[in-house]
Write a protein that holds these residues in place. Structure first.
Motif, mmCIF file in Angstrom:
data_model
loop_
_atom_site.group_PDB
_atom_site.id
_atom_site.type_symbol
_atom_site.label_atom_id
_atom_site.label_comp_id
_atom_site.label_asym_id
_atom_site.label_seq_id
_atom_site.Cartn_x
_atom_site.Cartn_y
_atom_site.Cartn_z
ATOM 1 N N TYR A 136 0.846 -1.087 -0.250
ATOM 2 C CA TYR A 136 -0.065 0.005 0.022
ATOM 3 C C TYR A 136 1.014 1.457 0.145
ATOM 4 O O TYR A 136 2.065 1.025 0.182
ATOM 5 C CB TYR A 136 -0.765 0.105 1.286
ATOM 6 N N TYR A 137 0.166 2.318 -0.345
ATOM 7 C CA TYR A 137 0.900 3.845 -0.045
ATOM 8 C C TYR A 137 0.008 4.400 0.640
ATOM 9 O O TYR A 137 -1.179 4.618 0.158
ATOM 10 C CB TYR A 137 1.699 4.130 -1.461
ATOM 11 N N GLN A 138 0.437 5.514 1.230
ATOM 12 C CA GLN A 138 -0.313 6.441 1.904
ATOM 13 C C GLN A 138 0.297 7.687 2.314
ATOM 14 O O GLN A 138 1.508 7.840 2.580
ATOM 15 C CB GLN A 138 -0.917 5.750 3.234
ATOM 16 N N MET A 139 -0.637 8.923 2.484
ATOM 17 C CA MET A 139 -0.114 10.077 2.933
ATOM 18 C C MET A 139 0.229 9.918 4.419
ATOM 19 O O MET A 139 -0.548 9.787 5.335
ATOM 20 C CB MET A 139 -0.981 11.228 2.632
ATOM 21 N N GLU A 140 1.437 10.331 4.877
ATOM 22 C CA GLU A 140 1.922 10.670 6.302
ATOM 23 C C GLU A 140 2.725 11.825 6.319
ATOM 24 O O GLU A 140 3.713 12.128 5.686
ATOM 25 C CB GLU A 140 2.604 9.311 6.592
ATOM 26 N N ASN A 141 2.343 12.884 7.168
ATOM 27 C CA ASN A 141 3.123 14.107 7.326
ATOM 28 C C ASN A 141 3.477 14.727 6.210
ATOM 29 O O ASN A 141 4.523 15.069 5.839
ATOM 30 C CB ASN A 141 4.426 13.675 8.242
ATOM 31 N N TYR A 175 6.249 12.665 -3.373
ATOM 32 C CA TYR A 175 4.949 12.688 -3.982
ATOM 33 C C TYR A 175 3.433 13.221 -3.406
ATOM 34 O O TYR A 175 3.455 12.740 -2.084
ATOM 35 C CB TYR A 175 4.707 11.349 -4.746
ATOM 36 N N LYS A 176 2.669 13.804 -3.920
ATOM 37 C CA LYS A 176 1.143 13.620 -3.590
ATOM 38 C C LYS A 176 0.711 12.342 -3.718
ATOM 39 O O LYS A 176 1.119 11.712 -4.940
ATOM 40 C CB LYS A 176 0.632 14.958 -3.935
ATOM 41 N N GLY A 227 -6.572 9.231 1.714
ATOM 42 C CA GLY A 227 -5.074 9.016 2.166
ATOM 43 C C GLY A 227 -4.398 7.770 1.852
ATOM 44 O O GLY A 227 -3.119 7.627 2.108
ATOM 45 N N CYS A 228 -5.011 6.760 1.531
ATOM 46 C CA CYS A 228 -4.350 5.466 1.248
ATOM 47 C C CYS A 228 -5.054 4.633 -0.008
ATOM 48 O O CYS A 228 -5.998 4.573 -0.386
ATOM 49 C CB CYS A 228 -4.786 4.734 2.577
ATOM 50 N N VAL A 229 -3.722 4.109 -0.671
ATOM 51 C CA VAL A 229 -4.199 3.180 -1.915
ATOM 52 C C VAL A 229 -3.725 1.819 -1.491
ATOM 53 O O VAL A 229 -2.437 1.698 -1.034
ATOM 54 C CB VAL A 229 -3.569 3.814 -3.004
#
Length: 242
Positions: free
Chosen positions: A152-157, A174-175, A196-198
Motif C-alpha cells: 500500500y501507499y499512503q499520505m503521512e506528514n 509525491y502527493k 490518504g491510502c491506496v
C-alpha cells in the motif's frame, strides 16, 4: 510472456509434456517460455532463493525425493504467487492434492486432451502485470520496484510513503494523486480506500464492515463515500481470479 516450470522426474514423461506445450502454444492467450526440471532438490533450491520468475508450475505429484504435494505445500505456506497444475498417472492423488488449491489436475494418459484447457485457464489466471517496474523517487535516492510488491501507499506528514510486501518502506515527496498516476500507468491492480491510502488488490486478505485487511496484519478503514466503489472493485478482482 508467461513463464512455465515443468517438473517431472521421468524424463520421457517430461519430454512428452514439453512437446505437447510446444504443439499447442499458438493457441494459448499469451506467449510462453518453459523451463524443465527433473531434480526436485535443484528446483527447491531455486524456489527457496527466489531465483525463479515463475507464473505456472506443472508438476508430477509422485516423485521419489520430494513429492509434488510437498513442493506445492511449500509454495502455499510461503504465499508465492504461482499457479499450480498437478500431473500424474495415479488418480488416487486427486483428493489429497485439493488442500494446496491446484488450478487443475492432469492425467498423464490424457495429456493431449487435458493440457490445452488447463493452460488456457492458467494463463488467464496469471497476473500478467506482476513484473511491471516503476521508478520511485524517494528522499534518499531513486528506486526501481515491482508494482506487484507494493502492499500500500499512503499520505503521512504531507508525503506519500510506499510500503512493500517484504517490509521495505520508501519515503517520497509525491502527493497521492501523483503517485497513483505513476503506478497505475503500469498496473491497475490498486484501489484507493480513503483520501490518504491506496492498497494493492493482490495483497487484500479480507473486506468486512467497512474495513479492508492486507498482509502483515494491516487494516485500513474504507471511507463511507468510497465504500460501494471499493467493494465492487475488490469483488470483481476476486471473481476474475477464481
Amino acid at each position: 510472456m508467461v513463464n512455465i516450470i515443468l517438473c517431472d522426474d521421468e524424463v520421457e514423461s517430461l519430454q512428452r509434456t514439453q512437446d505437447e506445450i510446444e504443439r499447442i502454444k499458438t493457441r494459448l492467450p499469451y506467449p510462453v517460455e518453459v523451463i524443465t526440471y527433473t531434480d526436485t532438490d535443484y528446483l527447491m533450491e531455486r524456489i527457496n532463493n527466489r531465483e525463479l520468475e515463475s507464473d505456472i508450475l506443472i508438476i508430477d505429484v509422485d516423485m521419489p525425493k520430494m513429492s509434488g504435494l510437498d513442493i506445492a505445500k511449500y509454495i502455499r505456506q510461503n504465499k508465492l504467487d504461482i499457479v499450480i497444475i498437478f500431473l500424474t498417472g495415479h488418480d488416487e492423488y486427486v483428493y489429497s492434492s485439493f488442500e494446496f488449491s491446484p488450478l487443475r489436475y492432469i492425467r498423464k494418459e490424457f495429456i493431449k486432451e487435458e493440457l490445452l484447457y488447463a493452460l488456457i485457464a492458467a494463463c488467464n489466471n496469471v497476473d500478467t502485470k506482476k513484473n511491471e517496474y516503476i521508478l520511485i523517487k524517494a528522499i534518499d535516492g531513486n528506486y526501481h520496484i515491482k508494482t506487484s510488491e507494493i502492499l500500500y501507499y499512503q499520505m503521512e506528514n504531507r508525503r506519500c510513503n510506499v510500503y512493500l510486501a517484504d517490509g521495505c518502506v520508501f519515503f517520497t515527496k509525491y502527493k497521492i494523486k501523483e503517485l497513483r498516476k505513476i503506478v497505475e500507468e503500469k498496473d491497475d491492480a490498486f484501489v484507493q480506500v480513503n483520501s490518504g491510502c491506496v492498497v494493492g488488490l493482490r495483497h487484500i486478505r479480507f473486506m468486512s464492515k467497512g474495513d479492508i485487511g492486507l498482509e502483515q496484519d494491516k487494516i485500513f478503514q474504507i471511507s463511507r463515500r468510497k465504500k460501494t466503489e471499493v467493494e465492487k472493485i475488490v469483488m470483481n478482482y476476486w471473481e476474475d481470479r477464481r
